[in-house]
Motif scaffolding. Structure first.
Motif, short mmCIF file in Angstrom:
data_model
loop_
_atom_site.label_atom_id
_atom_site.label_comp_id
_atom_site.label_asym_id
_atom_site.label_seq_id
_atom_site.Cartn_x
_atom_site.Cartn_y
_atom_site.Cartn_z
N HIS A 1 5.98 66.81 110.90
CA HIS A 1 7.57 68.37 110.77
C HIS A 1 8.06 68.42 111.55
N SER A 2 7.35 68.17 112.94
CA SER A 2 8.34 67.93 114.13
C SER A 2 9.03 66.63 114.72
N LEU A 3 8.23 65.48 113.96
CA LEU A 3 9.02 63.49 114.06
C LEU A 3 10.47 64.27 112.98
N GLN A 4 9.75 64.82 111.26
CA GLN A 4 11.09 65.00 110.85
C GLN A 4 12.33 65.81 111.42
N TYR A 5 11.72 66.53 111.87
CA TYR A 5 13.02 66.79 111.66
C TYR A 5 13.88 66.48 113.18
N TRP A 6 13.19 65.96 114.71
CA TRP A 6 14.28 65.43 115.33
C TRP A 6 14.65 64.05 115.06
N MET A 7 14.14 63.06 114.23
CA MET A 7 14.87 61.73 113.22
C MET A 7 16.02 62.24 112.61
N HIS A 8 16.07 63.41 112.03
CA HIS A 8 17.11 64.55 110.98
C HIS A 8 18.20 65.05 112.03
N PHE A 9 18.19 64.89 113.33
CA PHE A 9 18.87 65.55 114.07
C PHE A 9 19.00 64.41 115.25
N LEU A 10 18.55 63.03 114.96
CA LEU A 10 19.30 62.04 115.71
C LEU A 10 19.92 61.58 114.85
N ARG A 11 19.88 61.45 113.96
CA ARG A 11 20.45 60.70 112.30
C ARG A 11 22.46 61.58 112.70
N TRP A 12 21.87 62.48 112.48
CA TRP A 12 23.28 63.40 113.28
C TRP A 12 24.01 63.67 114.28
N MET A 13 23.43 62.50 115.12
CA MET A 13 23.92 62.86 116.87
C MET A 13 24.31 61.42 116.80
N GLY A 14 23.93 60.96 116.57
CA GLY A 14 23.29 59.23 117.06
C GLY A 14 24.11 58.08 116.45
N GLY A 15 25.38 58.78 115.26
CA GLY A 15 26.41 57.39 115.89
C GLY A 15 27.11 57.30 116.44
N SER A 16 27.40 55.58 116.09
CA SER A 16 28.04 54.84 116.80
C SER A 16 29.03 56.12 117.60
#
Length: 481
Positions: A75-90
């Motif tokens: 859960h934690s890894l999926q959660y933070w991946m979701h957040f990084l996809r959201w914040m991590g655009g170019s």
């Protein structure tokens, strides 16, 4: 003609409008395709009854199973991946909207989350500057591909899977399953600010269709889409505005809300409540109306935000505070719709006649930079973004507040201001002056509003649904990504 099957994920109210209440669905069905719409299980039967027609099948999106998989599998890894996809655009495009969400996360995170924030900020810094890092993140998430929809894939054998986001929501699991089976995938952009506020795909998606060249550039530069994989089809959900399909008569609409036909109508649509209260805006407006302090006798219609109906929330408290404020103000009214049901919430497809009529008959429309500035510009009504801050914001421990005066540089907000499609008020005095200007001369900024709509919506002849349906049909007939 084709006898192929297309899956469509309609996971919220706006996507119900986009796919089922426009020419998108008829264009697909007319080609001979079988369309399987997956939507909230809680309203599956309701949707099936309302839109029943040959070759249209309604299935459930299985949100419960999606949550269980998310919560029980790293859960934690999926959660933070979701957040990084959201914040991590170019960072090749404006990141101000994402930066606001990053600040919110840092403020509202759990103690463990706060300890992780330096790492998250560091990873975000790298992702925004490295395409290879972004690709690695998008590829890594594919290991979390469940088998939630396996029986539906086997039963219907779809040739194309379409979602209303490129995997930003629970649709990521459906899209990942499709990709794992080698089935072509596509996404549509439903929201005006989506390409600038949500970035990296949550699943492999082969094609995407958006509103405008502006959004296409956001997708290409901000989210690494290949230009040849991005289609500009306009916004089908607005075809009804351009055609006047949903608009009630003025008499019917005024009667619905007990409005006075002899008073000018001001409408305020609450927005941005996640970050900041709307109460100061509403109070300033209500007092101007109640005191007859404007150049013309006016009345005010307040449209509450969907978040205002979350039981036990700060937002619900604000809605109750608004109700108390306007008690005894005979020319101030509320719009409080009935929810569609399930998890699709308020202001869904059932709300289009209400929304279209409110904008069409407003002498001045007001909000906080919401998407409704675009919709109202279609109706060529004067628009004001009201950004009066409540002192201290939410004034609640642990709750992040962001000054409304700070958000003008967010991508869509900046475009509205740069286009001159409306005015911005930062205090009650400015608000009064702008309202008086528009009440006396409603044609002010009309040319800028028309240019704004052309730039943001592309097709203003009510053809976006047909264009988008034709594009999706071409992918279906092509048979390969």
């Amino acid at each position: 003609m084709t006898d192929k099957t297309i899956f469509i994920s309609a996971d919220h109210g706006l996507s119900i409008v986009y796919f089922l209440q426009t020419d998108v669905l008829p264009t697909l069905l007319e080609s001979g395709a079988r369309v399987v719409v997956l939507t909230d299980d809680g309203i599956r039967d309701q949707i099936a009854a309302k839109f029943s027609q040959p070759n249209l099948i309604i299935e459930g999106l299985r949100f419960r199973q999606c949550r269980e998989y998310f919560e029980k599998n790293d859960h934690s890894l999926q959660y933070w991946m979701h957040f990084l996809r959201w914040m991590g655009g170019s960072n090749r495009i404006n990141t101000n909207a994402m930066d606001g969400h990053l600040r919110q996360m840092a403020h509202e995170a759990s103690p463990r989350g706060k300890r992780l924030m330096p790492l998250i900020r560091g990873l975000t810094y790298v992702l925004r500057r490295s395409r290879l890092a972004r690709q690695a993140l998008v590829n890594f998430q594919r290991r979390y591909t469940p088998n939630i929809y396996g029986d539906l894939f086997e039963k219907y054998q779809p040739s194309l899977v379409v979602a209303s986001t490129p995997g930003w929501r629970w649709d990521r699991y459906l899209l990942r399953e499709a990709a794992a089976r080698g089935i072509p995938t596509a996404a549509v952009i439903v929201g005006w600010d989506n390409p600038s506020s949500y970035r990296l795909p949550g699943a492999p998606v082969d094609w995407i269709t958006c509103w405008s060249e502006i959004q296409k550039q956001e997708l290409v530069l901000g989210s690494d889409w290949k230009p040849e994989r991005v289609h500009v089809g306009g916004i089908p959900s607005y075809d009804g505005y351009f055609r006047g399909t949903w608009k009630m008569s003025r008499e019917e609409y005024f009667r619905l809300h007990g409005l006075d036909p002899n008073r000018k109508l001001l409408s305020y649509a609450c927005s941005f409540v996640t970050f900041s209260p709307n109460f100061a805006n509403i109070r300033a407006l209500a007092e101007l109306v109640h005191q007859d302090a404007l150049a013309e006798p006016t009345q005010l219609l307040i449209r509450l935000h969907p978040n205002h109906f979350q039981p036990g929330s700060l937002y619900e408290q604000e809605a109750n505070r608004v109700r108390e404020l306007i008690r005894g103000m005979p020319h101030v009214h509320l719009v409080e719709p009935v929810p569609l049901g399930g998890e699709l919430g308020y202001y869904s497809g059932e709300d289009m006649p209400e929304k279209a009529s409110m904008m069409a008959y407003s002498d001045v429309f007001l909000t906080v930079y919401s998407t409704m500035v675009v919709e109202t510009a279609i109706h060529d009504r004067p628009i004001v973004s009201v950004c009066i801050d409540e002192p201290g914001g939410w004034n609640t421990p642990g709750k992040f507040s962001l000054s409304l005066q700070e958000i003008g540089e967010w991508p869509t907000h900046l475009r509205f201001r740069a286009a001159g499609a409306g005015r911005v008020a930062y205090n009650a005095e400015q608000l009064k002056d702008i309202l008086n200007l528009y009440l006396r001369a409603p044609e002010t900024d009309s040319a800028q509003r028309r240019k704004f709509i052309q730039d943001e919506c592309t097709f203003t002849d009510g053809s976006a649904g047909w264009r988008t349906g034709t594009f999706l049909r071409s992918l279906l007939e092509r048979g390969e990504a």
